[in-house]
Design a protein around this motif. Structure first.
Motif, mmCIF file in Angstrom:
data_model
loop_
_atom_site.group_PDB
_atom_site.id
_atom_site.type_symbol
_atom_site.label_atom_id
_atom_site.label_comp_id
_atom_site.label_asym_id
_atom_site.label_seq_id
_atom_site.Cartn_x
_atom_site.Cartn_y
_atom_site.Cartn_z
ATOM 1 N N VAL A 45 -5.789 -0.354 -27.021
ATOM 2 C CA VAL A 45 -6.795 -1.199 -26.364
ATOM 3 C C VAL A 45 -6.084 -2.539 -26.124
ATOM 4 O O VAL A 45 -5.532 -3.132 -27.054
ATOM 5 C CB VAL A 45 -8.057 -1.388 -27.238
ATOM 6 C CG1 VAL A 45 -9.016 -2.404 -26.616
ATOM 7 C CG2 VAL A 45 -8.754 -0.044 -27.446
ATOM 8 N N LYS A 46 -6.059 -2.973 -24.885
ATOM 9 C CA LYS A 46 -5.155 -4.053 -24.472
ATOM 10 C C LYS A 46 -5.714 -5.467 -24.642
ATOM 11 O O LYS A 46 -6.904 -5.698 -24.383
ATOM 12 C CB LYS A 46 -4.803 -3.890 -22.985
ATOM 13 C CG LYS A 46 -4.317 -2.508 -22.583
ATOM 14 C CD LYS A 46 -2.915 -2.225 -23.052
ATOM 15 C CE LYS A 46 -2.449 -0.841 -22.633
ATOM 16 N NZ LYS A 46 -1.104 -0.531 -23.125
ATOM 17 N N TYR A 47 -4.814 -6.349 -25.002
ATOM 18 C CA TYR A 47 -5.076 -7.806 -25.005
ATOM 19 C C TYR A 47 -4.725 -8.308 -23.603
ATOM 20 O O TYR A 47 -3.582 -8.206 -23.172
ATOM 21 C CB TYR A 47 -4.185 -8.417 -26.090
ATOM 22 C CG TYR A 47 -3.636 -9.809 -25.893
ATOM 23 C CD1 TYR A 47 -4.465 -10.909 -25.672
ATOM 24 C CD2 TYR A 47 -2.254 -10.026 -25.982
ATOM 25 C CE1 TYR A 47 -3.918 -12.183 -25.524
ATOM 26 C CE2 TYR A 47 -1.702 -11.295 -25.845
ATOM 27 C CZ TYR A 47 -2.533 -12.373 -25.612
ATOM 28 O OH TYR A 47 -1.995 -13.623 -25.469
ATOM 29 N N SER A 139 10.461 -7.977 -24.967
ATOM 30 C CA SER A 139 11.036 -8.186 -26.288
ATOM 31 C C SER A 139 10.329 -9.315 -27.020
ATOM 32 O O SER A 139 10.691 -9.648 -28.134
ATOM 33 C CB SER A 139 12.526 -8.488 -26.165
ATOM 34 O OG SER A 139 12.687 -9.581 -25.300
ATOM 35 N N SER A 140 9.284 -9.894 -26.405
ATOM 36 C CA SER A 140 8.664 -11.056 -27.053
ATOM 37 C C SER A 140 7.944 -10.647 -28.340
ATOM 38 O O SER A 140 7.940 -11.403 -29.304
ATOM 39 C CB SER A 140 7.726 -11.787 -26.105
ATOM 40 O OG SER A 140 6.668 -10.958 -25.727
ATOM 41 N N ALA A 141 7.379 -9.439 -28.383
ATOM 42 C CA ALA A 141 6.647 -9.035 -29.597
ATOM 43 C C ALA A 141 7.601 -8.896 -30.778
ATOM 44 O O ALA A 141 7.374 -9.472 -31.845
ATOM 45 C CB ALA A 141 5.893 -7.730 -29.365
ATOM 46 N N SER A 179 3.963 -15.425 -29.224
ATOM 47 C CA SER A 179 3.516 -14.478 -28.198
ATOM 48 C C SER A 179 2.374 -13.682 -28.822
ATOM 49 O O SER A 179 2.533 -13.145 -29.929
ATOM 50 C CB SER A 179 4.671 -13.548 -27.827
ATOM 51 O OG SER A 179 4.226 -12.581 -26.909
ATOM 52 N N GLY A 180 1.244 -13.625 -28.132
ATOM 53 C CA GLY A 180 0.045 -13.012 -28.719
ATOM 54 C C GLY A 180 0.312 -11.655 -29.351
ATOM 55 O O GLY A 180 0.034 -11.430 -30.535
ATOM 56 N N SER A 181 0.893 -10.751 -28.570
ATOM 57 C CA SER A 181 1.053 -9.383 -29.067
ATOM 58 C C SER A 181 2.025 -9.322 -30.255
ATOM 59 O O SER A 181 2.029 -8.337 -31.007
ATOM 60 C CB SER A 181 1.520 -8.457 -27.947
ATOM 61 O OG SER A 181 2.716 -8.945 -27.387
ATOM 62 N N ASP A 328 2.322 -0.935 -20.089
ATOM 63 C CA ASP A 328 2.311 -2.373 -20.358
ATOM 64 C C ASP A 328 2.089 -3.075 -19.028
ATOM 65 O O ASP A 328 1.828 -2.421 -18.036
ATOM 66 C CB ASP A 328 3.667 -2.786 -20.932
ATOM 67 C CG ASP A 328 3.664 -2.756 -22.443
ATOM 68 O OD1 ASP A 328 2.570 -2.809 -23.021
ATOM 69 O OD2 ASP A 328 4.757 -2.689 -23.022
ATOM 70 N N ALA A 329 2.315 -4.362 -19.006
ATOM 71 C CA ALA A 329 2.178 -5.080 -17.742
ATOM 72 C C ALA A 329 3.469 -4.914 -16.935
ATOM 73 O O ALA A 329 4.187 -5.867 -16.652
ATOM 74 C CB ALA A 329 1.893 -6.548 -18.010
ATOM 75 N N GLY A 330 3.779 -3.669 -16.589
ATOM 76 C CA GLY A 330 4.994 -3.358 -15.842
ATOM 77 C C GLY A 330 4.948 -1.914 -15.369
ATOM 78 O O GLY A 330 3.906 -1.267 -15.473
HETATM 79 C C1 DP6 Z 1 -0.194 -6.066 -21.447
HETATM 80 O O1 DP6 Z 1 1.619 -10.902 -25.897
HETATM 81 O O2 DP6 Z 1 3.223 -10.686 -23.979
HETATM 82 O O3 DP6 Z 1 1.223 -6.004 -23.332
HETATM 83 O O4 DP6 Z 1 0.589 -14.100 -25.530
HETATM 84 O O5 DP6 Z 1 1.381 -14.715 -23.254
HETATM 85 O O6 DP6 Z 1 3.024 -13.926 -24.960
HETATM 86 P P1 DP6 Z 1 1.600 -13.858 -24.445
HETATM 87 O O7 DP6 Z 1 1.384 -12.396 -23.893
HETATM 88 P P2 DP6 Z 1 1.843 -10.994 -24.455
HETATM 89 O O8 DP6 Z 1 0.805 -10.037 -23.683
HETATM 90 C C2 DP6 Z 1 0.843 -8.668 -23.871
HETATM 91 C C3 DP6 Z 1 -0.066 -8.003 -22.944
HETATM 92 C C4 DP6 Z 1 -0.011 -6.492 -22.894
HETATM 93 C C5 DP6 Z 1 -1.155 -5.882 -23.695
HETATM 94 C C6 DP6 Z 1 -1.019 -5.894 -25.197
HETATM 95 O O9 DP6 Z 1 0.102 -5.825 -25.728
HETATM 96 O O10 DP6 Z 1 -2.084 -5.913 -25.843
#
Ligand code: DP6
Length: 374
Positions: A45-47, A139-141, A179-181, A328-330
């Protein structure tokens, strides 16, 4: 409540104030080195949509991965001067990486009130990923969670009294500010981030391990990442999240994600795999639908993404399989399947899906249990 008592007690439902540390006055360590390895994660479930400071508009849940990881070593030594500027250098895969500095600078600015020692030291951040640099895998996560674990190891050296639970919650709290995720990459195997009535201890501030019952079929779940497009992302996720401001469907989407967390909780418990598949695929397509209907609008899938999705749907029907996809967003496709289908699905990948991947590349991964100290 005094800080020491928080450390000693069960630290469920921590507030922002609880993450502010006062160790600076007591600091006695001149230098040191810490290393952590942390994985990537894939959201079911996506953020998508956030407000300041890095707070999610809806709760999300992810599988923590195992093979796609970052290893970060953080070397620190007391600064010679008392300048207020952060002092750090970044070495990524053996080379100085100036391009990563602005993101880390911003991260330090956001976290300094919680880890004031970041002002005291010069840092050398040495990092490498297990997955190829230009794979289109975010790679941010893994990167931000690895750095946060390293910072928490320093905090632990400065303040050995902190409990293990607080250590991990604060690591997740810091990672979120990078990074949120990333806040879902500290622990395994399923992690929820974002407040939800039905998830014990859930918080917008940090990720928590999903502690409800999970049926056997969802244990050791497999994720093969099909690398459709290894290029730079067309839209950074930060820009993407901002597109949810004034988005005509935003409020419904946030509500839907909340409901989907309730539903997936039941599906995971009951082993309801068909329902799980329908929910996970719908989440992926909804994420992309949000991008297609934002202003400006984007299509992040490529023709080969759609070819793969159609192949998965065909294969599922003809073979009675439980394979499904998420995105993902890609453009890359995450192929999710139970461990007992591993052999058959891997054959399906080499015979029918690898041809849609850039240079035939894909990465086999599976659910893992989170950060490891090295
Ligand atoms: C589509 O965590 O990369 O992967 O908080 O701006 O660094 P920032 O964004 P990020 O967003 C990830 C979005 C996603 C969905 C998810 O991993 O929940």
């Amino acid at each position: 409540m005094s800080k020491t008592s928080i450390f000693a007690e069960n630290s469920e439902d921590l507030k922002v104030e609880d993450f502010k540390s006062k160790e600076l006055e007591e600091n006695t360590i001149d230098n040191g080195t810490v290393t952590w390895k942390t994985p990537s994660n894939i959201a079911l479930v996506k953020y998508w949509g956030k407000r300041d400071p890095q707070l999610p508009e809806n709760p999300s849940i992810s599988f923590t991965l195992n093979n796609c990881h970052t290893i970060t070593t953080l070397a620190f030594e007391k600064k010679e001067n008392n300048s207020k500027e952060f002092s750090f250098e970044v070495i990524f895969e053996g080379r100085k990486k100036e391009a990563f500095k602005p993101k880390i600078q911003k991260f330090f600015e956001r976290i300094q009130e919680y880890v004031p020692f970041v002002n005291l030291y010069h840092f050398t951040i040495t990092s490498e990923n297990s997955f190829p640099h230009s794979s289109g895998i975010a790679s941010s996560a893994s990167g931000m969670s690895a750095l946060s674990m390293c910072l928490m190891s320093i905090e632990k050296q400065l303040n050995p009294n902190i409990s293990e639970e607080y250590f991990y919650q604060k690591a997740s709290f810091l990672a979120r500010l990078g990074s949120g995720s990333a806040c879902r990459s500290v622990k395994g195997e399923l992690v929820v981030w974002g407040e939800h009535d039905e998830i014990n201890g859930s918080s917008d501030l940090y990720g928590v391990p999903f502690s409800s019952e999970v049926a056997a079929i969802f244990k050791n779940y497999q994720d093969t990442i099909l690398l459709v497009d290894k290029g730079e992302k067309q839209v950074s996720s930060t820009v993407g999240h901002n597109l949810m401001f004034n988005h005509p469907y935003a409020q419904n989407r946030f509500l839907q994600a909340k409901e989907n967390i309730s539903k997936i909780k039941t599906f995971l418990k009951e082993g309801a795999i068909s329902e799980f598949i329908a929910l996970v695929e719908s989440e992926a397509l909804t994420l992309h639908a949000m991008m297609m209907t934002s202003n400006p609008y984007f299509i992040l899938m490529k023709p080969k993404t759609l070819e793969i999705i159609n192949k998965i749907w065909e294969y599922r029907v003809s073979n009675g399989s439980n394979v499904c996809f998420t995105l993902d967003a890609g453009a890359n496709v995450h192929l999710l399947y139970p461990e007992n289908e591993k052999e058959a699905i891997r054959k399906f990948i080499t015979e029918e899906l690898a041809m849609f991947c850039q240079n035939g590349h894909y990465i086999h991964d599976e659910v893992g249990d989170g950060a490891k100290k090295i």
